[in-house]
Design a protein around this motif. Structure first.
Motif, PDB file in Angstrom:
ATOM      1  N   THR A  32     -36.315   0.457  38.638  1.00 41.79           N
ATOM      2  CA  THR A  32     -34.962   0.704  39.119  1.00 41.79           C
ATOM      3  C   THR A  32     -34.121  -0.694  38.913  1.00 41.79           C
ATOM      4  N   SER A  33     -32.943  -0.416  38.964  1.00 46.47           N
ATOM      5  CA  SER A  33     -31.861  -1.670  38.647  1.00 46.47           C
ATOM      6  C   SER A  33     -30.869  -1.619  39.765  1.00 46.47           C
ATOM      7  N   THR A  34     -30.072  -2.561  40.264  1.00 46.17           N
ATOM      8  CA  THR A  34     -29.062  -2.543  40.961  1.00 46.17           C
ATOM      9  C   THR A  34     -27.845  -1.711  40.413  1.00 46.17           C
ATOM     10  N   PRO A  35     -27.804  -0.627  40.911  1.00 48.05           N
ATOM     11  CA  PRO A  35     -26.421   0.163  40.202  1.00 48.05           C
ATOM     12  C   PRO A  35     -25.217  -0.654  40.531  1.00 48.05           C
TER      13      PRO A  35
ATOM     14  N   GLU B 123     -22.003   6.844  42.113  1.00 46.14           N
ATOM     15  CA  GLU B 123     -20.822   7.590  41.821  1.00 46.14           C
ATOM     16  C   GLU B 123     -21.144   8.448  40.270  1.00 46.14           C
ATOM     17  N   ALA B 124     -21.957   7.765  39.465  1.00 42.24           N
ATOM     18  CA  ALA B 124     -22.132   8.560  38.343  1.00 42.24           C
ATOM     19  C   ALA B 124     -23.275   9.902  38.558  1.00 42.24           C
ATOM     20  N   CYS B 125     -24.222   9.187  39.312  1.00 42.11           N
ATOM     21  CA  CYS B 125     -25.181  10.334  39.559  1.00 42.11           C
ATOM     22  C   CYS B 125     -24.500  11.590  40.481  1.00 42.11           C
ATOM     23  N   MET B 126     -23.759  11.424  41.452  1.00 42.72           N
ATOM     24  CA  MET B 126     -22.905  12.290  41.930  1.00 42.72           C
ATOM     25  C   MET B 126     -21.882  13.292  41.170  1.00 42.72           C
ATOM     26  N   HIS B 127     -21.387  12.677  40.172  1.00 44.56           N
ATOM     27  CA  HIS B 127     -20.777  13.323  39.267  1.00 44.56           C
ATOM     28  C   HIS B 127     -21.634  14.283  38.257  1.00 44.56           C
ATOM     29  N   ALA B 128     -22.635  13.800  37.864  1.00 38.50           N
ATOM     30  CA  ALA B 128     -23.555  14.158  36.869  1.00 38.50           C
ATOM     31  C   ALA B 128     -24.308  15.413  37.418  1.00 38.50           C
TER      32      ALA B 128
ATOM     33  N   ALA C 197     -30.806  -3.306  25.999  1.00 42.83           N
ATOM     34  CA  ALA C 197     -29.455  -3.976  26.334  1.00 42.83           C
ATOM     35  C   ALA C 197     -28.599  -3.500  27.184  1.00 42.83           C
ATOM     36  N   ARG C 198     -29.042  -1.802  27.468  1.00 49.29           N
ATOM     37  CA  ARG C 198     -28.074  -1.317  28.287  1.00 49.29           C
ATOM     38  C   ARG C 198     -28.351  -1.735  29.702  1.00 49.29           C
ATOM     39  N   LEU C 199     -28.031  -2.481  30.725  1.00 52.65           N
ATOM     40  CA  LEU C 199     -28.434  -2.646  31.828  1.00 52.65           C
ATOM     41  C   LEU C 199     -27.935  -1.691  32.713  1.00 52.65           C
ATOM     42  N   ASN C 200     -26.679  -0.869  32.475  1.00 52.82           N
ATOM     43  CA  ASN C 200     -26.166   0.348  33.045  1.00 52.82           C
ATOM     44  C   ASN C 200     -25.764   1.469  32.080  1.00 52.82           C
ATOM     45  N   HIS C 201     -26.021   2.806  32.532  1.00 54.10           N
ATOM     46  CA  HIS C 201     -25.821   3.794  31.546  1.00 54.10           C
ATOM     47  C   HIS C 201     -24.663   4.337  32.197  1.00 54.10           C
ATOM     48  N   ASP C 202     -23.906   3.857  33.115  1.00 53.61           N
ATOM     49  CA  ASP C 202     -22.484   4.565  33.576  1.00 53.61           C
ATOM     50  C   ASP C 202     -21.559   4.734  32.416  1.00 53.61           C
ATOM     51  N   ASP C 203     -21.225   3.815  31.501  1.00 50.46           N
ATOM     52  CA  ASP C 203     -20.572   4.294  30.480  1.00 50.46           C
ATOM     53  C   ASP C 203     -20.904   5.024  29.350  1.00 50.46           C
ATOM     54  N   LEU C 204     -22.095   5.135  29.173  1.00 49.94           N
ATOM     55  CA  LEU C 204     -22.763   5.773  28.404  1.00 49.94           C
ATOM     56  C   LEU C 204     -22.730   7.256  28.642  1.00 49.94           C
ATOM     57  N   TYR C 205     -22.856   7.535  30.005  1.00 53.78           N
ATOM     58  CA  TYR C 205     -22.895   8.641  30.667  1.00 53.78           C
ATOM     59  C   TYR C 205     -21.231   9.283  30.545  1.00 53.78           C
ATOM     60  N   LYS C 206     -20.295   8.466  30.714  1.00 48.85           N
ATOM     61  CA  LYS C 206     -19.079   8.860  30.673  1.00 48.85           C
ATOM     62  C   LYS C 206     -18.681   9.176  29.228  1.00 48.85           C
TER      63      LYS C 206
ATOM     64  N   ARG D  46     -30.052  12.571  24.757  1.00 49.54           N
ATOM     65  CA  ARG D  46     -31.573  12.106  24.863  1.00 49.54           C
ATOM     66  C   ARG D  46     -31.687  10.468  25.166  1.00 49.54           C
ATOM     67  N   THR D  47     -30.505   9.711  24.859  1.00 52.45           N
ATOM     68  CA  THR D  47     -30.618   8.201  25.139  1.00 52.45           C
ATOM     69  C   THR D  47     -30.329   8.049  26.444  1.00 52.45           C
ATOM     70  N   LEU D  48     -29.904   8.915  27.159  1.00 52.15           N
ATOM     71  CA  LEU D  48     -29.087   8.748  28.822  1.00 52.15           C
ATOM     72  C   LEU D  48     -30.527   8.559  29.685  1.00 52.15           C
ATOM     73  N   ASP D  49     -30.402   7.490  30.514  1.00 51.14           N
ATOM     74  CA  ASP D  49     -31.511   6.999  31.417  1.00 51.14           C
ATOM     75  C   ASP D  49     -30.899   7.317  32.830  1.00 51.14           C
ATOM     76  N   CYS D  50     -31.490   8.326  33.454  1.00 56.34           N
ATOM     77  CA  CYS D  50     -30.841   8.584  34.769  1.00 56.34           C
ATOM     78  C   CYS D  50     -31.051   7.640  35.814  1.00 56.34           C
ATOM     79  N   LYS D  51     -31.940   6.738  35.569  1.00 55.50           N
ATOM     80  CA  LYS D  51     -32.391   5.515  36.545  1.00 55.50           C
ATOM     81  C   LYS D  51     -31.305   4.519  36.555  1.00 55.50           C
ATOM     82  N   LYS D  52     -30.631   4.383  35.565  1.00 57.35           N
ATOM     83  CA  LYS D  52     -29.852   3.469  35.268  1.00 57.35           C
ATOM     84  C   LYS D  52     -28.209   3.899  35.727  1.00 57.35           C
ATOM     85  N   LEU D  53     -28.165   5.026  36.358  1.00 59.38           N
ATOM     86  CA  LEU D  53     -26.895   5.374  36.698  1.00 59.38           C
ATOM     87  C   LEU D  53     -26.487   4.844  38.174  1.00 59.38           C
TER      88      LEU D  53
END
Length: 595
Positions: free
Chosen positions: A530-533, A468-473, A427-436, A458-465
């Protein structure tokens, strides 16, 4: 507004020395006391129409002095009594929806019926009530208003029930459109004709007190002719009129435990009554309105059954909610957290159970496509597709909610993780909001140990960041080293997939893995979904543009197993034909190391 005039004589009442009397050549022979007021009157016109006065006078002993009768607890007081005695003296009186209830109760008290005299007051009032009051919409509304001081009397005489039946019949005859218009005075004092809309009856009925309103709305619902959305609109109008200041009182620091406050008890009773009137059909009222009622339930500490019923209804349309709607204050001042997390988690769990039930019944499980968009395998029904769409919306809603509660230092880690894991992975197409949300929680809870930080991520999927989220992480010193390494791998893999060339691991990652006793496997293919970030512009960049080697060294001992496992999963990384964000990041590390 209809009115009726009875009698033809002018008003001859006057007051002298605190006693009310009537101008007449005939000597007065009876004194009647109503409350604190005395009336000096004549027996003949009164006894000829009032059976009660006949009985009271017959019980009194004969004497030459004035006979005195006291009427205790007279309904309607002096005003209603004067209407009755003026009718006896044939003095002109005007009756309307504003005073007919009081006059009817007073006439019944004095027993002014047809048994005493033909054409008596009770009969005339009944004719006017049935022929005029009940035929007028506004007249019925006003009449119901005036029944408050005479609730028992009105119920016994059927005034209340007949008015409600009249209102219901008028609404049921055409609930969407008004058949008549009415006139009113505008702000300039001019009389204008008003053509009402489909909400005409909801706005008018909102003037009724809650007991009358409940009876009217319950009758409308039982008629099954009014659309549920109109019932919902009417309830929303009534709620906004009678419960407008609950949130304001809470913000002002009003006590939530003032059980003795009469206004609080009345508001609680009103709220619980409104909840029982909610239509059973879903989407009859908005999810936002239901959540506002849920907030009011907590503030007023209404019954648990009302709370659970609202939670069930909210779960049916949770995908319509906004983050601000879910910020439900805790039920009491004793709660550690600012917001009621238990009820929101209960709503979320009910939503997931309902969604799974719908998917199971249709035998079309949630699947993930290569482009990252959730769809139903072999789906041919729009209802099944809507389940997936709702699930994606709720996932985004939950991540936004997590960002808000993460700032509360009293939110336990277990509760936060329960929210993150309540949403299905697809259900989470993008994990940016979860990472934030995780980043905010880490900053608000610096006391977390390494194990707890790993559980949090544990729930965070780095492939869906996103980029900008990757750079911050990559620069986030609060994250476990395992997550940082996953971010670096994922970003390099993403860039390599775009280039299509194969290369080995970057030198600084090789050095990191060598320090942990792990050797990268021979080159091979990389199978990574992979998914389009999506672009995310809200990340706060760290002043240090590179990954800190000292941080890696500190966490190396405790994270060796996870890093080794991740390295073995990625056998080789395709090369990138152009410079990416991480290649710049790694080159900066090399320059610093050479220095």
């Amino acid at each position: 507004m209809k009115f009726m005039k009875l009698g033809s004589r002018p008003d001859a009442f006057y007051t002298s020395a605190g006693v009310k009397s009537i101008s007449s050549e005939v000597r007065t022979d009876i004194i009647i006391q109503v409350n604190e007021t005395r009336y000096l009157l004549h027996k003949f016109p009164l006894l000829s129409k009032c059976l009660k006065l006949q009985k009271d006078c017959s019980e009194e002993s004969e004497s030459s002095q004035l006979q005195m009768i006291e009427l205790a607890d007279f309904p309607g007081g002096c005003d209603a009594f004067e209407l009755c005695i003026k009718f006896c003296y044939r003095i002109t009186i005007t009756l309307s929806a504003y005073n007919i209830v009081a006059a009817r109760c007073a006439a019944r008290y004095l027993q002014m019926t047809e048994d005493v005299e033909k054409g008596n007051l009770v009969n005339k009032l009944e004719v006017f009530f049935n022929s005029c009051i009940l035929n007028g919409w506004k007249d019925c509304i006003v009449t119901l208003h005036t029944t408050k001081p005479f609730q028992l009397w009105s119920d016994e005489m059927g005034i209340t029930s007949r008015c409600i039946e009249s209102l219901v019949s008028k609404v049921l005859s055409n609930p969407l459109k008004v058949s008549v218009s009415h006139k009113r005075t505008n702000k300039k004092g001019e009389i204008e004709e008003v053509h009402t809309t489909k909400r005409w009856w909801g706005e008018d009925l909102s003037e009724l007190r809650i007991d009358l309103y409940w009876r009217t709305m319950a009758a409308l619902k039982s008629g099954r002719k009014v659309p549920p959305t109109l019932i919902g609109d009417a309830l929303k109008i009534y709620t906004s009129k009678w419960l407008p200041k609950i949130s304001k009182n809470l913000n002002n620091g009003s006590s939530l435990n003032s059980e003795s406050d009469p206004s609080r008890s009345n508001s609680r009773m009103l709220l619980e009554s409104i909840i029982t009137l909610l239509p059973i059909e879903s989407n009859a009222v908005s999810c936002s309105f239901l959540l506002k009622l849920l907030k009011a339930v907590n503030i007023l500490q209404a019954s648990s059954s009302s709370k659970l019923e609202l939670a069930r209804k909210v779960a049916l349309q949770l995908d319509e909610a906004k983050v601000s709607d879910l910020m439900i204050p805790s039920a009491s001042n004793d709660s550690d957290t600012i917001y009621d997390l238990d009820i929101v988690l209960n709503i979320l769990e009910q939503f997931m159970l309902q969604s799974q039930s719908q998917q199971t019944s249709s035998k079309k499980p949630l699947q993930s496509c290569d482009d990252g968009v959730c769809e139903l395998e072999g789906c041919k029904s729009s209802s099944a597709a809507a389940v997936n769409g709702a699930m994606v919306k709720v996932a985004k809603l939950v991540d936004g909610f997590l960002q808000e509660i993460a700032r509360d230092v009293n939110v336990p880690l277990s509760k936060f993780i329960a929210f993150t894991e309540a949403v299905p992975e697809l259900a989470r197409l993008n994990h940016d909001d979860l990472y934030k949300a995780i980043d905010i929680y880490l900053k608000s809870h610096p006391e977390l140990n390494k194990r707890e930080r790993k559980d949090l991520c544990r729930t965070l999927d780095c492939k869906k960041l996103s980029l900008e989220a990757c750079m911050h992480a990559a620069q986030n010193e609060q994250l476990p080293l395992r997550v940082v390494v996953q971010v670096l791998f994922s970003e390099q893999a993403r860039a390599a997939m775009a280039g299509g060339h194969v290369t080995g691991l970057p030198n600084n990652i090789k050095a990191l893995l060598a320090a942990k006793g792990t050797e990268p496997s021979p080159a091979g293919s990389l199978s990574t979904a992979t998914s389009t970030p999506q672009q995310h512009a809200q990340w706060v960049k760290s002043p240090n543009p590179s990954v800190s080697r000292s941080k890696m060294n500190v966490d190396a001992g405790d994270e060796s197993a996870d890093a080794s496992l991740k390295a073995k999963q990625h056998c080789s990384i395709p090369s990138v034909p152009k410079k990416t964000m991480l290649s710049k990041l790694w080159s900066t590390n090399r320059v610093e190391n050479e220095k």
